[in-house]
Design an enzyme around this catalytic site. Structure first.
Site, PDB file in Angstrom:
ATOM      1  N   LYS A 257     -46.411  85.420   8.212  1.00 43.98           N
ATOM      2  CA  LYS A 257     -46.774  86.058   9.436  1.00 43.98           C
ATOM      3  C   LYS A 257     -46.563  87.300   9.129  1.00 43.98           C
ATOM      4  CE  LYS A 257     -43.336  86.358  12.658  1.00 43.98           C
ATOM      5  NZ  LYS A 257     -42.921  87.918  12.998  1.00 43.98           N
ATOM      6  N   ASN A 258     -45.385  87.768   8.489  1.00 40.49           N
ATOM      7  CA  ASN A 258     -45.280  89.432   8.245  1.00 40.49           C
ATOM      8  C   ASN A 258     -46.159  89.913   7.258  1.00 40.49           C
ATOM      9  OD1 ASN A 258     -43.586  89.022  10.746  1.00 40.49           O
ATOM     10  ND2 ASN A 258     -41.678  89.254   9.498  1.00 40.49           N
TER      11      ASN A 258
ATOM     12  N   ARG B 192     -43.702  92.777  17.850  1.00 41.18           N
ATOM     13  CA  ARG B 192     -43.398  94.221  17.152  1.00 41.18           C
ATOM     14  C   ARG B 192     -44.705  94.687  16.151  1.00 41.18           C
ATOM     15  NH1 ARG B 192     -39.650  98.596  17.105  1.00 41.18           N
ATOM     16  NH2 ARG B 192     -39.251  99.054  14.837  1.00 41.18           N
TER      17      ARG B 192
ATOM     18  N   CYS C  56     -39.233  89.980  19.380  1.00 43.58           N
ATOM     19  CA  CYS C  56     -38.142  89.216  19.597  1.00 43.58           C
ATOM     20  C   CYS C  56     -37.019  90.236  19.766  1.00 43.58           C
ATOM     21  CB  CYS C  56     -37.728  88.357  18.292  1.00 43.58           C
ATOM     22  SG  CYS C  56     -38.846  87.073  17.842  1.00 43.58           S
TER      23      CYS C  56
ATOM     24  N   ARG D 171     -34.467  98.013  18.654  1.00 42.44           N
ATOM     25  CA  ARG D 171     -35.724  98.112  17.737  1.00 42.44           C
ATOM     26  C   ARG D 171     -36.229  99.472  18.164  1.00 42.44           C
ATOM     27  NH1 ARG D 171     -38.415  92.442  16.810  1.00 42.44           N
ATOM     28  NH2 ARG D 171     -38.640  93.169  14.704  1.00 42.44           N
ATOM     29  N   PRO D 172     -35.902 100.593  17.807  1.00 40.65           N
ATOM     30  CA  PRO D 172     -36.289 101.728  18.140  1.00 40.65           C
ATOM     31  C   PRO D 172     -37.757 102.255  17.304  1.00 40.65           C
ATOM     32  CG  PRO D 172     -34.492 102.214  16.895  1.00 40.65           C
ATOM     33  CD  PRO D 172     -34.440 100.841  17.003  1.00 40.65           C
ATOM     34  N   ILE D 173     -38.506 103.185  17.563  1.00 39.16           N
ATOM     35  CA  ILE D 173     -39.609 103.587  16.552  1.00 39.16           C
ATOM     36  C   ILE D 173     -39.632 104.831  16.222  1.00 39.16           C
ATOM     37  CG2 ILE D 173     -41.081 101.786  17.648  1.00 39.16           C
ATOM     38  CD1 ILE D 173     -42.486 104.093  19.231  1.00 39.16           C
TER      39      ILE D 173
ATOM     40  N   ASP E 199     -33.648  87.306   8.515  1.00 34.70           N
ATOM     41  CA  ASP E 199     -34.600  86.368   9.224  1.00 34.70           C
ATOM     42  C   ASP E 199     -34.020  84.817   8.879  1.00 34.70           C
ATOM     43  OD1 ASP E 199     -36.179  88.087  10.351  1.00 34.70           O
ATOM     44  OD2 ASP E 199     -37.708  88.184   8.960  1.00 34.70           O
TER      45      ASP E 199
ATOM     46  N   ILE F 191     -28.391  93.963   9.978  1.00 31.17           N
ATOM     47  CA  ILE F 191     -29.787  94.753  10.086  1.00 31.17           C
ATOM     48  C   ILE F 191     -29.592  94.944  11.581  1.00 31.17           C
ATOM     49  CG2 ILE F 191     -32.081  94.872   9.942  1.00 31.17           C
ATOM     50  CD1 ILE F 191     -30.836  94.507   7.133  1.00 31.17           C
TER      51      ILE F 191
ATOM     52  N   ARG G 141     -45.644  81.227  17.722  1.00 24.74           N
ATOM     53  CA  ARG G 141     -45.662  82.650  17.267  1.00 24.74           C
ATOM     54  C   ARG G 141     -45.824  82.828  15.789  1.00 24.74           C
ATOM     55  NH1 ARG G 141     -42.057  87.016  19.211  1.00 24.74           N
ATOM     56  NH2 ARG G 141     -43.171  87.886  17.717  1.00 24.74           N
TER      57      ARG G 141
HETATM   58  C1  EPZ Z   1     -39.456  93.464  10.250  1.00 24.60           C
HETATM   59  O1  EPZ Z   1     -39.206  93.976  11.415  1.00 24.60           O
HETATM   60  C2  EPZ Z   1     -39.944  91.978  10.552  1.00 24.60           C
HETATM   61  N1  EPZ Z   1     -41.134  91.997  11.655  1.00 24.60           N
HETATM   62  C3  EPZ Z   1     -38.951  91.581  11.125  1.00 24.60           C
HETATM   63  O2  EPZ Z   1     -38.993  89.829  11.381  1.00 24.60           O
HETATM   64  C4  EPZ Z   1     -37.724  91.343  10.372  1.00 24.60           C
HETATM   65  O3  EPZ Z   1     -36.562  90.901  10.919  1.00 24.60           O
HETATM   66  C5  EPZ Z   1     -37.316  92.931  10.053  1.00 24.60           C
HETATM   67  O4  EPZ Z   1     -38.542  93.448   9.542  1.00 24.60           O
HETATM   68  C6  EPZ Z   1     -36.248  92.994   9.042  1.00 24.60           C
HETATM   69  O5  EPZ Z   1     -36.458  92.439   7.704  1.00 24.60           O
HETATM   70  C7  EPZ Z   1     -42.334  92.161  11.091  1.00 24.60           C
HETATM   71  O6  EPZ Z   1     -42.544  92.505   9.964  1.00 24.60           O
HETATM   72  C8  EPZ Z   1     -43.384  92.207  12.268  1.00 24.60           C
HETATM   73  P1  EPZ Z   1     -37.150  96.990  10.694  1.00 24.60           P
HETATM   74  P2  EPZ Z   1     -39.199  95.625  11.666  1.00 24.60           P
HETATM   75  O7  EPZ Z   1     -37.971  98.283  11.288  1.00 24.60           O
HETATM   76  O8  EPZ Z   1     -39.897  96.114  10.935  1.00 24.60           O
HETATM   77  C9  EPZ Z   1     -34.003 100.134  12.522  1.00 24.60           C
HETATM   78  C10 EPZ Z   1     -39.433  87.863  12.445  1.00 24.60           C
HETATM   79  O9  EPZ Z   1     -38.793  86.939  13.006  1.00 24.60           O
HETATM   80  N2  EPZ Z   1     -34.983 100.847  12.843  1.00 24.60           N
HETATM   81  O10 EPZ Z   1     -37.304  96.787   9.150  1.00 24.60           O
HETATM   82  O11 EPZ Z   1     -39.192  95.931  13.136  1.00 24.60           O
HETATM   83  C11 EPZ Z   1     -33.932  98.722  13.340  1.00 24.60           C
HETATM   84  O12 EPZ Z   1     -33.221  98.833  14.697  1.00 24.60           O
HETATM   85  C12 EPZ Z   1     -39.007  89.274  12.514  1.00 24.60           C
HETATM   86  O13 EPZ Z   1     -40.439  87.645  11.879  1.00 24.60           O
HETATM   87  C13 EPZ Z   1     -34.778 102.287  13.285  1.00 24.60           C
HETATM   88  O14 EPZ Z   1     -33.384 102.608  13.568  1.00 24.60           O
HETATM   89  O15 EPZ Z   1     -37.807  95.988  11.402  1.00 24.60           O
HETATM   90  C14 EPZ Z   1     -33.103  97.945  12.401  1.00 24.60           C
HETATM   91  O16 EPZ Z   1     -31.910  97.997  12.916  1.00 24.60           O
HETATM   92  C15 EPZ Z   1     -38.114  89.606  13.508  1.00 24.60           C
HETATM   93  N3  EPZ Z   1     -35.665 103.103  13.729  1.00 24.60           N
HETATM   94  C16 EPZ Z   1     -33.561  98.277  11.039  1.00 24.60           C
HETATM   95  O17 EPZ Z   1     -34.043  99.816  11.313  1.00 24.60           O
HETATM   96  C17 EPZ Z   1     -36.859 102.782  13.519  1.00 24.60           C
HETATM   97  O18 EPZ Z   1     -37.889 103.604  13.685  1.00 24.60           O
HETATM   98  C18 EPZ Z   1     -34.629  97.488  10.338  1.00 24.60           C
HETATM   99  O19 EPZ Z   1     -35.610  97.380  11.245  1.00 24.60           O
HETATM  100  C19 EPZ Z   1     -36.982 101.522  12.949  1.00 24.60           C
HETATM  101  C20 EPZ Z   1     -36.083 100.690  12.702  1.00 24.60           C
END
Ligand code: EPZ
Length: 459
Positions: free
Chosen positions: A52-53, A123, A147, A152-154, A345, A367, A438
């Site tokens: 998926k990812n 996301r 989820c 989950r900030p951006i 995950d 995480i 999903r």
């Molecule tokens: C990806 O989410 C995956 N989703 C998630 O899979 C997975 O759990 C995660 O990576 C970690 O491996 C997809 O690929 C679609 P991150 P992502 O940005 O990219 C912080 C599933 O079930 N952060 O790597 O959203 C954030 O809060 C899912 O398949 C900021 O602070 O995760 C977290 O603590 C759920 N600011 C950390 O970084 C930002 O702008 C890692 O998040 C972005 C992230």
């Protein structure tokens, strides 16, 4: 919604029905699972679908192509339907050619506005923003959903876009990011304070059409990123270092795939979930179409705990000696970590494992701050778990889990409940299933093929 189909009629019907289901919020199925009471009875082969990812960023990358972008081994899941629906709303033409193979043409895109309702479902929708901004100079999108496992900030995405010369505004809850008429993003040096998987993908894709050199430092190392970058390089992109913590992209023109198709790599999280299930409940299980190279942290931990695992090229085999019970496996401490560490995950499936083995294990989710909210239900099933804080739990095993009614808390935790229900004594009902489709295709078929007593009741 228009879906141009060049494949089989049945395929078309199922695909359209699935798409309709995305928007049908009332349709929530439930699953009834009869547990094995800790016995190891599952047998046979279970095949792993495309990741998926990996699929979501691949569909987003289609926007960087001047001609068609073909993608194969696409999992048959709702998140793929959602990203296709988003692309179609922008004006792209998405054709399902044959089972698991799509062709996407993005040169007719006329909108740069991501649909709010669909973006709020996942996301992964945010990855579209990088290519859209890079190609069309502007993108408008809501805060992405998905989820609920933390805030989950951006900020990393928005800071990256700003560094590349874009202006970021927030109007009525929608982000509008723009470069200005006839201008290009410019290459920039971007450092991530926190490693972000989708952040790395989004800015890497944006850098492909930017002017000059973009460097992403403290980038995510996930294999899906390198896999995509290698394919994009074969289509004209200039990406160096994907799969390491520093990625360099020299921007250029739109890409062209020629006759090539991008093959989605196997889902290492799905494979890992099956491996945990197999360790607990299988006599002899072959997990096929997977890449054990991408699952080292889990395989290593399960071996330390006493599980007998055979690794082959695209296959993992679990052979449980009948005399060995789950209580003979040893407790292990788990600390989630960015790739190649133990994946967040797989944290919830692993928690189920730890309820069955002997001793006290500390599980530390590093995480996401909200990813342990399935624990209460596990305790109600009979698990002995002490919550230390929102990131850490202590699990004491072995305990006999008892079947009960459950409601999934996020995609991975919902699948963890499937594992718990299979291991438990008695019947479990997983109600109001919102997540499983999903991310896991035809889950009841694949599980029942290896001996799980599972029934889906349509909502
Ligand atoms: C990806 O989410 C995956 N989703 C998630 O899979 C997975 O759990 C995660 O990576 C970690 O491996 C997809 O690929 C679609 P991150 P992502 O940005 O990219 C912080 C599933 O079930 N952060 O790597 O959203 C954030 O809060 C899912 O398949 C900021 O602070 O995760 C977290 O603590 C759920 N600011 C950390 O970084 C930002 O702008 C890692 O998040 C972005 C992230």
């Amino acid at each position: 919604m228009k879906v141009k189909n060049v494949g089989i009629k049945n395929d078309f019907l199922r695909h359209s029905q699935q798409k309709k289901a995305i928007f049908d919020e009332n349709k929530k199925d439930k699953f009834i699972i009869k547990g094995l009471d800790g016995k190891k009875k599952l047998n046979g082969k279970i095949s792993v679908a495309g990741a998926k990812n990996a699929a979501l960023p691949a569909f987003a990358a289609s926007i960087l192509f001047r001609d068609r972008f073909c993608v194969s081994n696409v999992p048959n899941i709702k998140d793929v339907d959602s990203i296709n629906a988003l692309l179609e709303k922008l004006g792209a033409v998405v054709e399902k050619q044959i089972e698991k193979k799509y062709r996407i043409v993005t040169d007719k895109i006329k909108s740069i506005i991501l649909d709010t309702e669909i973006s709020k479902k996942m996301r992964g929708s945010i990855v579209l923003t990088g290519p859209l901004l890079a190609r069309f100079g502007k993108v408008s999108f809501p805060h992405p959903g998905g989820c609920v496992i933390g805030a989950r900030p951006i900020d990393a995405f928005l800071n990256g876009f700003q560094k590349m010369g874009a202006k970021v505004q927030n109007r009525n809850g929608k982000y509008i990011v723009s470069i200005g008429r006839n201008k290009k993003l410019k290459g920039a040096k971007i450092f991530f304070n926190k490693i972000s998987v989708t952040g790395t993908e989004t800015l890497m894709l944006a850098g492909i059409l930017a002017k000059g050199r973009t460097v992403i430092e403290n980038a995510a190392l996930e294999p899906e990123i390198k896999h995509l970058a290698d394919f994009l390089n074969s289509c004209g992109a200039k990406i160096k270092g994907a799969g390491t913590s520093t990625i360099e992209i020299i921007g250029g023109n739109l890409l062209s795939a020629g006759n090539k198709a991008y093959k989605i790599p196997p889902d290492r999280i799905e494979a890992g979930s099956f491996l945990i299930l197999g360790a607990l409940s299988a006599d002899n299980l072959e997990i096929t179409n997977c890449d054990p190279e991408h699952m080292k942290a889990l395989i290593n931990i399960l071996r330390n705990s006493g599980v007998h695992i055979i690794e082959e090229k695209n296959k993992i085999i679990i052979k449980n000696n009948r005399k060995i019970k789950n209580k003979d496996f040893k407790c292990v401490d788990i600390k989630t970590h960015e790739y190649p560490g133990f994946p967040t995950d797989l944290q919830s499936p692993m928690a189920i494992y730890l309820t069955q083995v002997s001793g006290k294990s500390l599980l530390f989710e590093t995480i996401f701050e909200g990813r342990l909210n399935y624990i209460d239900d596990l305790i109600k099933m009979g698990a002995n778990i002490i919550m230390r804080d929102t990131h850490r739990i202590m699990i004491k095993g072995p305990t006999q889990l008892k079947g009960r009614e459950l409601v999934g808390k996020d995609l991975r935790a919902e699948f963890a409940f499937f594992i718990a229900a299979i291991v438990a004594k008695g019947k479990s009902i997983i109600n109001n299933v919102r997540y499983i489709d999903r991310g896991y295709e035809q889950i009841e078929k694949r599980l029942s093929d290896i001996g799980v007593n599972i029934q889906r009741i349509n909502g």
